[in-house]
Design a protein around this motif. Structure first.
Motif, PDB file in Angstrom:
ATOM      1  N   THR A  28      -4.509  -2.835  -5.411  1.00  0.00           N
ATOM      2  CA  THR A  28      -5.578  -3.154  -6.358  1.00  0.00           C
ATOM      3  C   THR A  28      -6.431  -1.925  -6.654  1.00  0.00           C
ATOM      4  O   THR A  28      -6.900  -1.726  -7.785  1.00  0.00           O
ATOM      5  N   ALA A  29      -6.596  -1.066  -5.637  1.00  0.00           N
ATOM      6  CA  ALA A  29      -7.394   0.154  -5.811  1.00  0.00           C
ATOM      7  C   ALA A  29      -6.680   1.206  -6.646  1.00  0.00           C
ATOM      8  O   ALA A  29      -7.294   2.196  -7.045  1.00  0.00           O
ATOM      9  N   GLY A  30      -5.378   1.025  -6.882  1.00  0.00           N
ATOM     10  CA  GLY A  30      -4.662   1.951  -7.758  1.00  0.00           C
ATOM     11  C   GLY A  30      -3.476   2.649  -7.145  1.00  0.00           C
ATOM     12  O   GLY A  30      -2.863   3.513  -7.782  1.00  0.00           O
ATOM     13  N   ALA A  31      -3.110   2.313  -5.901  1.00  0.00           N
ATOM     14  CA  ALA A  31      -1.975   2.962  -5.244  1.00  0.00           C
ATOM     15  C   ALA A  31      -0.695   2.166  -5.462  1.00  0.00           C
ATOM     16  O   ALA A  31      -0.730   0.952  -5.705  1.00  0.00           O
ATOM     17  N   ARG A  32       0.435   2.862  -5.359  1.00  0.00           N
ATOM     18  CA  ARG A  32       1.741   2.219  -5.247  1.00  0.00           C
ATOM     19  C   ARG A  32       2.137   2.245  -3.780  1.00  0.00           C
ATOM     20  O   ARG A  32       1.902   3.233  -3.087  1.00  0.00           O
ATOM     21  N   VAL A  33       2.743   1.173  -3.318  1.00  0.00           N
ATOM     22  CA  VAL A  33       3.019   1.003  -1.891  1.00  0.00           C
ATOM     23  C   VAL A  33       4.519   0.990  -1.643  1.00  0.00           C
ATOM     24  O   VAL A  33       5.259   0.231  -2.291  1.00  0.00           O
ATOM     25  N   ALA A  34       4.966   1.824  -0.702  1.00  0.00           N
ATOM     26  CA  ALA A  34       6.360   1.838  -0.249  1.00  0.00           C
ATOM     27  C   ALA A  34       6.390   1.403   1.207  1.00  0.00           C
ATOM     28  O   ALA A  34       5.616   1.918   2.023  1.00  0.00           O
ATOM     29  N   VAL A  35       7.271   0.451   1.547  1.00  0.00           N
ATOM     30  CA  VAL A  35       7.374  -0.012   2.922  1.00  0.00           C
ATOM     31  C   VAL A  35       8.798   0.173   3.428  1.00  0.00           C
ATOM     32  O   VAL A  35       9.769   0.036   2.683  1.00  0.00           O
ATOM     33  N   ASP A  36       8.885   0.488   4.716  1.00  0.00           N
ATOM     34  CA  ASP A  36      10.165   0.613   5.418  1.00  0.00           C
ATOM     35  C   ASP A  36       9.926   0.093   6.825  1.00  0.00           C
ATOM     36  O   ASP A  36       9.271   0.749   7.632  1.00  0.00           O
ATOM     37  N   GLY A  37      10.417  -1.105   7.101  1.00  0.00           N
ATOM     38  CA  GLY A  37      10.153  -1.688   8.405  1.00  0.00           C
ATOM     39  C   GLY A  37      11.223  -2.691   8.770  1.00  0.00           C
ATOM     40  O   GLY A  37      12.334  -2.671   8.233  1.00  0.00           O
ATOM     41  N   SER A  38      10.868  -3.593   9.671  1.00  0.00           N
ATOM     42  CA  SER A  38      11.824  -4.592  10.114  1.00  0.00           C
ATOM     43  C   SER A  38      11.055  -5.779  10.682  1.00  0.00           C
ATOM     44  O   SER A  38       9.846  -5.701  10.922  1.00  0.00           O
ATOM     45  N   GLY A  39      11.770  -6.875  10.879  1.00  0.00           N
ATOM     46  CA  GLY A  39      11.216  -8.023  11.564  1.00  0.00           C
ATOM     47  C   GLY A  39       9.978  -8.596  10.910  1.00  0.00           C
ATOM     48  O   GLY A  39       9.829  -8.611   9.682  1.00  0.00           O
ATOM     49  N   ALA A  40       9.057  -9.065  11.759  1.00  0.00           N
ATOM     50  CA  ALA A  40       7.854  -9.726  11.272  1.00  0.00           C
ATOM     51  C   ALA A  40       6.981  -8.787  10.449  1.00  0.00           C
ATOM     52  O   ALA A  40       6.321  -9.210   9.492  1.00  0.00           O
ATOM     53  N   GLY A  41       6.965  -7.489  10.814  1.00  0.00           N
ATOM     54  CA  GLY A  41       6.171  -6.533  10.057  1.00  0.00           C
ATOM     55  C   GLY A  41       6.654  -6.398   8.623  1.00  0.00           C
ATOM     56  O   GLY A  41       5.858  -6.360   7.681  1.00  0.00           O
ATOM     57  N   LEU A  42       7.963  -6.328   8.436  1.00  0.00           N
ATOM     58  CA  LEU A  42       8.512  -6.231   7.084  1.00  0.00           C
ATOM     59  C   LEU A  42       8.241  -7.512   6.309  1.00  0.00           C
ATOM     60  O   LEU A  42       7.889  -7.467   5.125  1.00  0.00           O
ATOM     61  N   LEU A  43       8.395  -8.648   6.962  1.00  0.00           N
ATOM     62  CA  LEU A  43       8.148  -9.925   6.305  1.00  0.00           C
ATOM     63  C   LEU A  43       6.708 -10.017   5.812  1.00  0.00           C
ATOM     64  O   LEU A  43       6.434 -10.556   4.735  1.00  0.00           O
ATOM     65  N   ALA A  44       5.770  -9.473   6.579  1.00  0.00           N
ATOM     66  CA  ALA A  44       4.355  -9.539   6.216  1.00  0.00           C
ATOM     67  C   ALA A  44       3.966  -8.560   5.127  1.00  0.00           C
ATOM     68  O   ALA A  44       2.954  -8.764   4.437  1.00  0.00           O
TER      69      ALA A  44
ATOM     70  N   GLU B 145      18.390  -4.794   8.050  1.00  0.00           N
ATOM     71  CA  GLU B 145      16.995  -5.207   7.922  1.00  0.00           C
ATOM     72  C   GLU B 145      16.791  -6.110   6.713  1.00  0.00           C
ATOM     73  O   GLU B 145      16.003  -7.069   6.769  1.00  0.00           O
ATOM     74  N   ALA B 146      17.516  -5.814   5.621  1.00  0.00           N
ATOM     75  CA  ALA B 146      17.422  -6.676   4.441  1.00  0.00           C
ATOM     76  C   ALA B 146      17.967  -8.066   4.737  1.00  0.00           C
ATOM     77  O   ALA B 146      17.396  -9.082   4.309  1.00  0.00           O
ATOM     78  N   SER B 147      19.071  -8.120   5.474  1.00  0.00           N
ATOM     79  CA  SER B 147      19.650  -9.414   5.847  1.00  0.00           C
ATOM     80  C   SER B 147      18.673 -10.209   6.702  1.00  0.00           C
ATOM     81  O   SER B 147      18.489 -11.423   6.509  1.00  0.00           O
ATOM     82  N   GLU B 148      18.025  -9.533   7.628  1.00  0.00           N
ATOM     83  CA  GLU B 148      17.043 -10.189   8.489  1.00  0.00           C
ATOM     84  C   GLU B 148      15.844 -10.677   7.681  1.00  0.00           C
ATOM     85  O   GLU B 148      15.327 -11.774   7.905  1.00  0.00           O
ATOM     86  N   LEU B 149      15.415  -9.869   6.724  1.00  0.00           N
ATOM     87  CA  LEU B 149      14.275 -10.229   5.884  1.00  0.00           C
ATOM     88  C   LEU B 149      14.542 -11.501   5.100  1.00  0.00           C
ATOM     89  O   LEU B 149      13.677 -12.379   4.971  1.00  0.00           O
ATOM     90  N   LEU B 150      15.753 -11.618   4.565  1.00  0.00           N
ATOM     91  CA  LEU B 150      16.080 -12.751   3.704  1.00  0.00           C
ATOM     92  C   LEU B 150      16.710 -13.912   4.458  1.00  0.00           C
ATOM     93  O   LEU B 150      16.902 -14.993   3.883  1.00  0.00           O
ATOM     94  N   GLY B 151      17.061 -13.692   5.717  1.00  0.00           N
ATOM     95  CA  GLY B 151      17.651 -14.762   6.503  1.00  0.00           C
ATOM     96  C   GLY B 151      19.063 -15.116   6.111  1.00  0.00           C
ATOM     97  O   GLY B 151      19.517 -16.243   6.330  1.00  0.00           O
ATOM     98  N   VAL B 152      19.807 -14.153   5.565  1.00  0.00           N
ATOM     99  CA  VAL B 152      21.190 -14.389   5.150  1.00  0.00           C
ATOM    100  C   VAL B 152      21.958 -13.084   5.294  1.00  0.00           C
ATOM    101  O   VAL B 152      21.414 -12.001   5.045  1.00  0.00           O
ATOM    102  N   GLU B 153      23.229 -13.163   5.712  1.00  0.00           N
ATOM    103  CA  GLU B 153      24.028 -11.960   5.868  1.00  0.00           C
ATOM    104  C   GLU B 153      24.419 -11.419   4.500  1.00  0.00           C
ATOM    105  O   GLU B 153      24.973 -12.144   3.663  1.00  0.00           O
ATOM    106  N   LEU B 154      24.104 -10.158   4.257  1.00  0.00           N
ATOM    107  CA  LEU B 154      24.393  -9.509   2.968  1.00  0.00           C
ATOM    108  C   LEU B 154      25.540  -8.540   3.171  1.00  0.00           C
ATOM    109  O   LEU B 154      25.492  -7.675   4.043  1.00  0.00           O
ATOM    110  N   ALA B 155      26.570  -8.684   2.344  1.00  0.00           N
ATOM    111  CA  ALA B 155      27.829  -7.996   2.595  1.00  0.00           C
ATOM    112  C   ALA B 155      27.799  -6.520   2.243  1.00  0.00           C
ATOM    113  O   ALA B 155      28.590  -5.738   2.767  1.00  0.00           O
ATOM    114  N   SER B 156      26.921  -6.117   1.344  1.00  0.00           N
ATOM    115  CA  SER B 156      26.913  -4.723   0.896  1.00  0.00           C
ATOM    116  C   SER B 156      25.498  -4.321   0.523  1.00  0.00           C
ATOM    117  O   SER B 156      24.612  -5.175   0.324  1.00  0.00           O
ATOM    118  N   ALA B 157      25.277  -3.015   0.421  1.00  0.00           N
ATOM    119  CA  ALA B 157      23.974  -2.512   0.002  1.00  0.00           C
ATOM    120  C   ALA B 157      23.639  -2.989  -1.404  1.00  0.00           C
ATOM    121  O   ALA B 157      22.485  -3.328  -1.702  1.00  0.00           O
TER     122      ALA B 157
END
Length: 299
Positions: free
Chosen positions: A164-180, A194-206
């Motif tokens: 809101t203050a004007g920044a763009r945000v990039a995140v790289d994490g895992s688990g509960a921290g990434l979900l939040a 980590e993407a599979s864990e975030l979405l709760g489904v196994e993702l076959a490729s990038a």
């Protein structure tokens, strides 16, 4: 400008050994120490590539003071938020045999108390306000684990406020921290697992992961997938990044250097294709030399 939020800083030590002798004494023939943790690795690599970088780092004890001096030597301007507990140490053991892996011992992220979290959040808000006043639309990079004592809801609220203050945000994490934090990101950079864990489904490729994360969160997405390469959705541009051609012996920190290279390229106005090429190059160069977030000289 790039502002790295270092909640989980560490003294990162790389031991180079002929052979790791489990259950016996192993004497390293070379030791490299850096001010690490994922966000500081991002900051160091981006700074090495010419970006204007600031770090807001939670550091404690004599180890934290040492890290602050290392960051100064690296040319990374840092706002230190003091912690009462001593900053952790993380160790990577690299054997002489040709390999793209290491044996890693990572202490848990250094715990915060409530007052320390409040101080960190305040420092982050001030850093972004100053950056926006100087140069509109800075990047904020949040990478790594979320320490005990940092409220996940509060962290998400902080990122929302920084956007809101004007920044763009990039995140790289895992688990509960990434979900939040993912819902507050303009750019999500994670690996396929980590993407599979975030979405709760196994993702076959990038590529599959990119589209699935974009559909859920609406952000730009970069998914790394080890030796299979990476995929990205940045704006309307879908891209594939070829696997590394230079497999170094020091993989720790390569993902962080990838993100540092990407944000440094965005800061200088590169388009998606050029930024991804710069990111891949930074990740490869990290793996060629000891020390997370340290880049080998370009070829």
């Amino acid at each position: 400008m790039i502002i790295a939020l270092a909640l989980s800083a560490s003294l990162d030590v790389t031991y180079e050994v002929d052979e790791l002798k489990v259950g016996d004494i192993t004497r390293p023939f070379a030791v490299t120490r850096v001010a690490g943790g994922k966000s500081l690795n991002v900051a160091r690599s981006a700074s090495a590539l010419g970006a204007d970088v600031r770090a807001v780092a939670a550091l404690g004890g004599a180890t934290g003071e040492w890290l602050a001096s290392m960051l100064a030597a690296d040319g990374v301007q840092t706002v230190v938020v003091p912690l009462s507990r001593v900053t952790r140490t993380c160790i990577a053991v690299v054997e002489s045999a040709e390999s793209a892996t290491s044996t890693d011992l990572y202490e848990p992220a250094t715990e915060f108390d409530a007052g320390e979290w409040d101080a960190f959040a305040a420092a982050a808000r001030i850093a972004v306000a100053e950056a926006v006043a100087r140069r509109p639309i800075p990047w904020v990079a949040l990478s790594g684990s979320v320490p005990s004592g940092v409220p996940l809801a509060g962290l998400g609220e902080l990122l929302g406020d920084l956007r809101t203050a004007g920044a763009r945000v990039a995140v790289d994490g895992s688990g509960a921290g990434l979900l939040a934090t993912a819902q507050h990101a303009d750019l999500i950079k994670v690996n396929r697992r980590e993407a599979s864990e975030l979405l709760g489904v196994e993702l076959a490729s990038a590529n599959d992961a990119c589209h699935a994360v974009r559909e859920r969160y609406g952000a730009d997405v970069v998914i790394t997938d080890g030796v299979a390469g990476s995929a990205a959705l940045i704006g309307t541009v879908a891209s594939a990044v070829a696997p590394a051609t230079r497999l170094g012996r020091f993989p720790a920190g390569s993902g962080d250097s990838f993100l540092g290279g990407l944000l440094a390229a965005f800061e200088r106005g590169a388009d998606a294709a050029d930024a991804l090429a710069a990111a891949a190059d930074a990740g490869e160069r990290n793996a060629l030399v000891p020390g997370q977030g340290i880049l080998a000289d370009p070829e």
